[in-house]
Motif scaffolding. Structure first.
Motif, PDB file in Angstrom:
ATOM      1  N   GLN A 294     -31.841 -10.980   0.686  1.00  0.00           N
ATOM      2  CA  GLN A 294     -32.215  -9.708   0.071  1.00  0.00           C
ATOM      3  C   GLN A 294     -31.861  -8.549   0.991  1.00  0.00           C
ATOM      4  OE1 GLN A 294     -36.355  -9.384  -0.986  1.00  0.00           O
ATOM      5  NE2 GLN A 294     -36.048  -7.518  -2.162  1.00  0.00           N
ATOM      6  N   SER A 297     -28.091  -8.070   1.057  1.00  0.00           N
ATOM      7  CA  SER A 297     -27.561  -7.450  -0.158  1.00  0.00           C
ATOM      8  C   SER A 297     -27.684  -5.934  -0.095  1.00  0.00           C
ATOM      9  CB  SER A 297     -28.292  -7.987  -1.391  1.00  0.00           C
ATOM     10  OG  SER A 297     -29.650  -7.573  -1.398  1.00  0.00           O
ATOM     11  N   GLN A 298     -28.701  -5.449   0.626  1.00  0.00           N
ATOM     12  CA  GLN A 298     -28.865  -4.000   0.789  1.00  0.00           C
ATOM     13  C   GLN A 298     -27.916  -3.456   1.848  1.00  0.00           C
ATOM     14  OE1 GLN A 298     -33.021  -2.707   1.258  1.00  0.00           O
ATOM     15  NE2 GLN A 298     -33.664  -4.701   0.464  1.00  0.00           N
TER      16      GLN A 298
END
Length: 480
Positions: A294, A297-298
């Motif tokens: 997560q 992905s940022q």
């Protein structure tokens, strides 16, 4: 029927070890908390040897000849303690409990000490080779008392992997030594896989080699000094196509590496015994960052590579691929050197007289890190104690190999940095090497800073004793 050994816990590893024992002529008493699993094993493989079906631990113990040998193959941690608690009242002095799982070595030491007081031998056994090895011959690293090995050793040696007539099994040392060596083996395995991954990433991201082409590269590398089980299976994984999409399988596998804890335990223990296993630690951290999907992905959307897109791109052709091979080999040597150095430190810490030549010999077959270079490692330690290298990299064969690989190693680490490709083990292994070769490190400044803010003192290069500078006063130096 009197059984030679009992096995409790018949999941895949336990079942395969039981079958291995039976195939080698031993009568094996079987027990599992779920009797259905026992019956399933007997139905599928009962013809492979002599088995005794039992439904309770009491029946298992009753089926065994003296001294009784009970191999516990349950999940590490509390389940092992639960089985021991149930077993102990059923056993007599001189009987042997064997833990063949991936238990933490400190728990093995605790259990061994506790059971020793009751006259029962507790043997922590490291078993490497996965499901196939357990069935056909694993690398086995047993600890515990020498007395217990006299009874148990011949049996373990018989079912172990065979390397040119030599069993990949030998007594490691007292209490938790067997599980400790297995833990470090797994730590080296972590680093070995990580450097292979870094080589793959560099050849793909920098040199543009697709997986199918890389499969051929790794197949060729497996005929060089890199020859090993992991290099061999890397070529097979890279050439595999996904049946659904037709893409390389490696491209449809989620890029988050799992871990069961042994690599992390290795890094933690290394900190505790003061051994710098940077390659192993970085491989653990690499798995951790891969699992932060997560977050990645940022950051993928906002972090810049810092690469000048208008700058001319160097030609990363066949010469670069050869450079990567050399960097991979050098980094691999560092991982082994650090692991063996850690075993020396642990031996001093826990009172184990670990034989590094013998340990290296156990890894030549049956285990995941089996590799041709283990013969050269054995050679380095097959000399009188006064001539053994303080660090594996000081052995002549490896010093020469590192010197030959060094220019390529530096070029690859530089390319990784300039092209924005993470290569934590390649980089940290090179930094470790450079740290060892420097005659003076910036630790002198570190000691000066520690003395400034905490009066931690320092030593001088020209005088004996410890010293402190009166930083907040007249800055004169006083001897402590």
């Amino acid at each position: 029927m009197t059984a030679d050994i009992g096995v409790t816990g018949l999941a895949v590893m336990g079942a395969n070890l039981a079958r291995n024992l039976a195939r080698n002529g031993y009568t094996v008493a079987l027990h599992n908390r779920s009797v259905a699993k026992t019956d399933a094993l007997l139905e599928a493989h009962g013809e492979e040897g002599r088995f005794v079906r039992t439904e309770t631990l009491a029946e298992l113990v009753q089926a065994l000849e003296r001294p009784r040998r009970v191999l516990v193959m349950v999940k590490a941690g509390a389940p092992v303690d639960a089985v021991i608690e149930e077993l102990v009242p059923l056993l007599d002095e001189g009987d042997i409990i064997i833990d063949g799982g991936n238990s933490f070595f400190e728990e093995t030491r605790r259990r061994e000490e506790s059971l020793r007081g009751e006259g029962i031998h507790f043997v922590g056994v490291g078993v490497s080779g996965g499901e196939e090895g357990a069935l056909n011959g694993p690398s086995i690293m047993p600890g515990g008392s020498q007395e217990s090995y006299e009874s148990l050793g011949p049996m373990l040696e018989r079912i172990a992997a065979d390397f040119h007539g030599e069993p990949c099994c030998a007594w490691i040392g007292t209490d938790g030594a067997g599980h400790y060596v297995k833990m470090v083996h797994n730590g080296i395995e972590y680093a070995d896989m990580q450097v292979i991954g870094e080589a793959y990433d560099l050849m793909r991201s920098v040199a543009g080699l697709e997986p199918a082409a890389q499969a051929e590269v790794f197949r060729e590398w497996n005929t060089t000094d890199l020859a090993s089980y992991l290099i061999e299976i890397t070529s097979e994984v890279l050439e595999q196509e996904d049946e659904i999409t037709g893409r390389p399988l490696v491209d449809v596998i989620v890029d988050a590496a799992g871990q069961k804890g042994t690599g992390r335990w290795t890094a933690i223990s290394a900190l505790e015994v003061g051994s710098p296993v940077t390659a192993i630690a970085e491989s653990v951290f690499a798995r951790s960052i891969s699992s932060q999907q997560q977050l990645r992905s940022q950051t993928t959307q906002v972090f810049s590579s810092g690469i000048d897109e208008h700058a001319p791109t160097p030609d990363y052709g066949p010469e670069f691929v050869e450079d990567v091979r050399k960097a991979l080999y050098a980094s691999k040597l560092v991982a082994y050197a650090q692991g063996l150095d850690m075993l020396v430190a642990a031996g001093e810490e826990f009172g184990w007289d670990l034989d590094l030549r013998s340990i290296a010999s156990l890894w030549r077959a049956g285990c995941i890190i089996r590799a041709d270079l283990l013969d050269t490692i054995m050679k380095a330690y097959d000399v009188p104690a006064s001539r053994r290298p303080q660090n594996l990299l000081l052995a002549q064969d490896f010093t020469e190999a590192i010197n030959e690989c060094l220019p390529a190693w530096r070029r690859v680490v530089a390319a990784a940095a300039t092209q924005g490709v993470p290569a934590p083990v390649f980089s940290s292994s090179l930094a470790y090497y450079d740290g060892l070769r420097r005659d003076r490190l910036p630790a002198a400044l570190t000691q000066g800073l520690r003395d400034y803010f905490g009066a931690h003192t320092y030593r001088r290069i020209d005088q004996e004793g410890t010293f402190h500078t009166l930083w907040s006063a007249d800055r004169s130096e006083v001897q402590q």
